[in-house]
Motif scaffolding. Sequence first.
Motif, PDB file in Angstrom:
ATOM      1  N   GLY A  51       4.756-100.257 -73.130  1.00 48.66           N
ATOM      2  CA  GLY A  51       5.667-101.093 -72.370  1.00 48.66           C
ATOM      3  C   GLY A  51       6.111-100.381 -71.103  1.00 48.66           C
ATOM      4  O   GLY A  51       6.033 -99.153 -70.995  1.00 48.66           O
ATOM      5  N   ARG A  52       6.572-101.178 -70.149  1.00 50.93           N
ATOM      6  CA  ARG A  52       6.972-100.609 -68.854  1.00 50.93           C
ATOM      7  C   ARG A  52       8.072 -99.559 -69.015  1.00 50.93           C
ATOM      8  O   ARG A  52       8.078 -98.537 -68.316  1.00 50.93           O
ATOM      9  N   THR A  53       9.007 -99.769 -69.949  1.00 53.29           N
ATOM     10  CA  THR A  53      10.117 -98.817 -70.121  1.00 53.29           C
ATOM     11  C   THR A  53       9.599 -97.452 -70.557  1.00 53.29           C
ATOM     12  O   THR A  53      10.082 -96.421 -70.112  1.00 53.29           O
ATOM     13  N   THR A  54       8.618 -97.462 -71.426  1.00 48.54           N
ATOM     14  CA  THR A  54       8.023 -96.203 -71.877  1.00 48.54           C
ATOM     15  C   THR A  54       7.180 -95.572 -70.777  1.00 48.54           C
ATOM     16  O   THR A  54       7.140 -94.346 -70.622  1.00 48.54           O
ATOM     17  N   PHE A  55       6.527 -96.407 -69.960  1.00 45.21           N
ATOM     18  CA  PHE A  55       5.616 -95.908 -68.923  1.00 45.21           C
ATOM     19  C   PHE A  55       6.339 -95.246 -67.753  1.00 45.21           C
ATOM     20  O   PHE A  55       5.907 -94.197 -67.246  1.00 45.21           O
ATOM     21  N   ARG A 115       9.669-102.536 -78.669  1.00 50.72           N
ATOM     22  CA  ARG A 115       9.476-103.931 -78.245  1.00 50.72           C
ATOM     23  C   ARG A 115       7.993-104.244 -78.045  1.00 50.72           C
ATOM     24  O   ARG A 115       7.507-105.329 -78.397  1.00 50.72           O
ATOM     25  N   THR A 116       7.268-103.303 -77.507  1.00 48.32           N
ATOM     26  CA  THR A 116       5.841-103.537 -77.263  1.00 48.32           C
ATOM     27  C   THR A 116       5.053-103.491 -78.571  1.00 48.32           C
ATOM     28  O   THR A 116       4.091-104.250 -78.764  1.00 48.32           O
ATOM     29  N   ILE A 117       5.465-102.641 -79.500  1.00 47.25           N
ATOM     30  CA  ILE A 117       4.826-102.640 -80.827  1.00 47.25           C
ATOM     31  C   ILE A 117       5.034-104.002 -81.493  1.00 47.25           C
ATOM     32  O   ILE A 117       4.103-104.605 -82.038  1.00 47.25           O
TER      33      ILE A 117
HETATM   34  N1  LIG Z   1       9.496 -92.132 -80.640  1.00 50.83           N
HETATM   35  C1  LIG Z   1       8.404 -92.462 -79.982  1.00 50.83           C
HETATM   36  O1  LIG Z   1       7.294 -92.074 -80.381  1.00 50.83           O
HETATM   37  C2  LIG Z   1       8.503 -93.324 -78.751  1.00 50.83           C
HETATM   38  C3  LIG Z   1       7.326 -93.806 -78.171  1.00 50.83           C
HETATM   39  C4  LIG Z   1       7.436 -94.595 -77.038  1.00 50.83           C
HETATM   40  C5  LIG Z   1       8.692 -94.895 -76.511  1.00 50.83           C
HETATM   41  N2  LIG Z   1       9.812 -94.410 -77.097  1.00 50.83           N
HETATM   42  C6  LIG Z   1      11.138 -94.725 -76.550  1.00 50.83           C
HETATM   43  O2  LIG Z   1      11.316 -96.128 -76.627  1.00 50.83           O
HETATM   44  C7  LIG Z   1      12.181 -96.561 -75.588  1.00 50.83           C
HETATM   45  C8  LIG Z   1      11.558 -97.771 -74.910  1.00 50.83           C
HETATM   46  O3  LIG Z   1      11.264 -98.761 -75.879  1.00 50.83           O
HETATM   47  P1  LIG Z   1      11.576-100.299 -75.616  1.00 50.83           P
HETATM   48  O4  LIG Z   1      11.201-101.041 -76.850  1.00 50.83           O
HETATM   49  O5  LIG Z   1      12.957-100.395 -75.093  1.00 50.83           O
HETATM   50  O6  LIG Z   1      10.646-100.641 -74.376  1.00 50.83           O
HETATM   51  P2  LIG Z   1       9.035-100.709 -74.187  1.00 50.83           P
HETATM   52  O7  LIG Z   1       8.406-101.425 -75.323  1.00 50.83           O
HETATM   53  O8  LIG Z   1       8.530 -99.365 -73.816  1.00 50.83           O
HETATM   54  O9  LIG Z   1       8.958-101.600 -72.849  1.00 50.83           O
HETATM   55  C9  LIG Z   1       9.617-102.838 -72.840  1.00 50.83           C
HETATM   56  C10 LIG Z   1       9.110-103.637 -71.653  1.00 50.83           C
HETATM   57  O10 LIG Z   1       7.747-104.008 -71.864  1.00 50.83           O
HETATM   58  C11 LIG Z   1       7.551-105.351 -71.433  1.00 50.83           C
HETATM   59  N3  LIG Z   1       7.340-106.199 -72.617  1.00 50.83           N
HETATM   60  C12 LIG Z   1       7.443-105.851 -73.924  1.00 50.83           C
HETATM   61  N4  LIG Z   1       7.183-106.927 -74.716  1.00 50.83           N
HETATM   62  C13 LIG Z   1       6.918-107.955 -73.893  1.00 50.83           C
HETATM   63  C14 LIG Z   1       6.574-109.322 -74.099  1.00 50.83           C
HETATM   64  N5  LIG Z   1       6.474-109.867 -75.331  1.00 50.83           N
HETATM   65  N6  LIG Z   1       6.368-110.112 -73.015  1.00 50.83           N
HETATM   66  C15 LIG Z   1       6.463-109.598 -71.781  1.00 50.83           C
HETATM   67  N7  LIG Z   1       6.786-108.309 -71.502  1.00 50.83           N
HETATM   68  C16 LIG Z   1       7.009-107.501 -72.558  1.00 50.83           C
HETATM   69  C17 LIG Z   1       8.840-105.734 -70.696  1.00 50.83           C
HETATM   70  O11 LIG Z   1       8.719-105.259 -69.358  1.00 50.83           O
HETATM   71  P3  LIG Z   1       9.550-105.928 -68.138  1.00 50.83           P
HETATM   72  O12 LIG Z   1      10.977-105.545 -68.351  1.00 50.83           O
HETATM   73  O13 LIG Z   1       8.952-105.308 -66.915  1.00 50.83           O
HETATM   74  O14 LIG Z   1       9.337-107.393 -68.222  1.00 50.83           O
HETATM   75  C18 LIG Z   1       9.870-104.929 -71.464  1.00 50.83           C
HETATM   76  O15 LIG Z   1      11.093-104.726 -70.775  1.00 50.83           O
HETATM   77  C19 LIG Z   1      12.351 -95.380 -74.646  1.00 50.83           C
HETATM   78  O16 LIG Z   1      13.647 -94.833 -74.839  1.00 50.83           O
HETATM   79  C20 LIG Z   1      11.281 -94.386 -75.085  1.00 50.83           C
HETATM   80  O17 LIG Z   1      11.697 -93.060 -74.912  1.00 50.83           O
HETATM   81  C21 LIG Z   1       9.752 -93.655 -78.225  1.00 50.83           C
END
Ligand SMILES: NC(=O)c1ccc[n+]([C@@H]2O[C@H](COP(=O)([O-])OP(=O)(O)OC[C@H]3O[C@@H](n4cnc5c(N)ncnc54)[C@H](OP(=O)(O)O)[C@@H]3O)[C@@H](O)[C@H]2O)c1
Length: 188
Positions: A51-55, A115-117
């Motif tokens: 997902g963009r937040t992770t990227f 969210r992306t998972i």
């Molecule tokens: N523990 C680990 O192994 C691990 C791994 C990875 C990340 N993380 C942590 O996870 C956090 C981020 O996770 P997150 O769940 O908040 O965000 P994310 O999944 O990384 O990214 C969320 C973004 O992806 C896009 N997206 C996701 N699902 C979508 C859908 N159904 N339709 C359209 N766009 C979609 C959206 O981008 P737009 O907002 O641009 O629309 C959304 O805001 C961070 O704090 C990171 O450090 C932890």
Amino acid sequence: MKIRARVSMSADGYVTTPSGWPALTADPAFVSGESHGIREFLEGCEAAVMGRTTFEPALTNNRWPWPNLDVFVLGSHRPAGTPDHVVTDSDPARLLERIRAANRGGDVHLVGGARTIQTFHALGALDTLELVIVPLLFGGGTRLTPALDPSAGLTFQRERALPGGSVEIVYSCKGSRPPLPGAPASQR
Ligand SMILES: NC(=O)c1ccc[n+]([C@@H]2O[C@H](COP(=O)([O-])OP(=O)(O)OC[C@H]3O[C@@H](n4cnc5c(N)ncnc54)[C@H](OP(=O)(O)O)[C@@H]3O)[C@@H](O)[C@H]2O)c1
């Protein structure tokens, strides 16, 4: 090709530290790209999706985190400074098609976040969920649930101890596509 989500998690169930970094990074045993079985995991992978937040934090990293992988990002916009070779798309199903079209037979590392998972699982595209439980308590942060909950229907496949006290647990997700909202109980 298999889509394999690999997520680190604290012993009290948080995938991020209280300040929002992946759980793994808080572990004294963490070495970027080296520790917690990531090398072996990546041997079979040719691409990473996230997902963009992770990227976005990768854009200011000293080291590009995915040097040998094709990179795909789900997000409504292409973040400034994104390298030309990175594919971005706002539509999950279309991004999945682009991943499949580019695939040369290797696996795809679904980096996260939660969210992306959830999005890939809802598409029926998630093959495995691989948890790396680090031996730490955070007391706060972001959980994998409710993005994935008991209806995710995961099937335990295997576990192994990793150096430094972490444990890897692998679940199969195939055949466990979550029920559509409003579906009758008989179809759930
Ligand atoms: N523990 C680990 O192994 C691990 C791994 C990875 C990340 N993380 C942590 O996870 C956090 C981020 O996770 P997150 O769940 O908040 O965000 P994310 O999944 O990384 O990214 C969320 C973004 O992806 C896009 N997206 C996701 N699902 C979508 C859908 N159904 N339709 C359209 N766009 C979609 C959206 O981008 P737009 O907002 O641009 O629309 C959304 O805001 C961070 O704090 C990171 O450090 C932890």
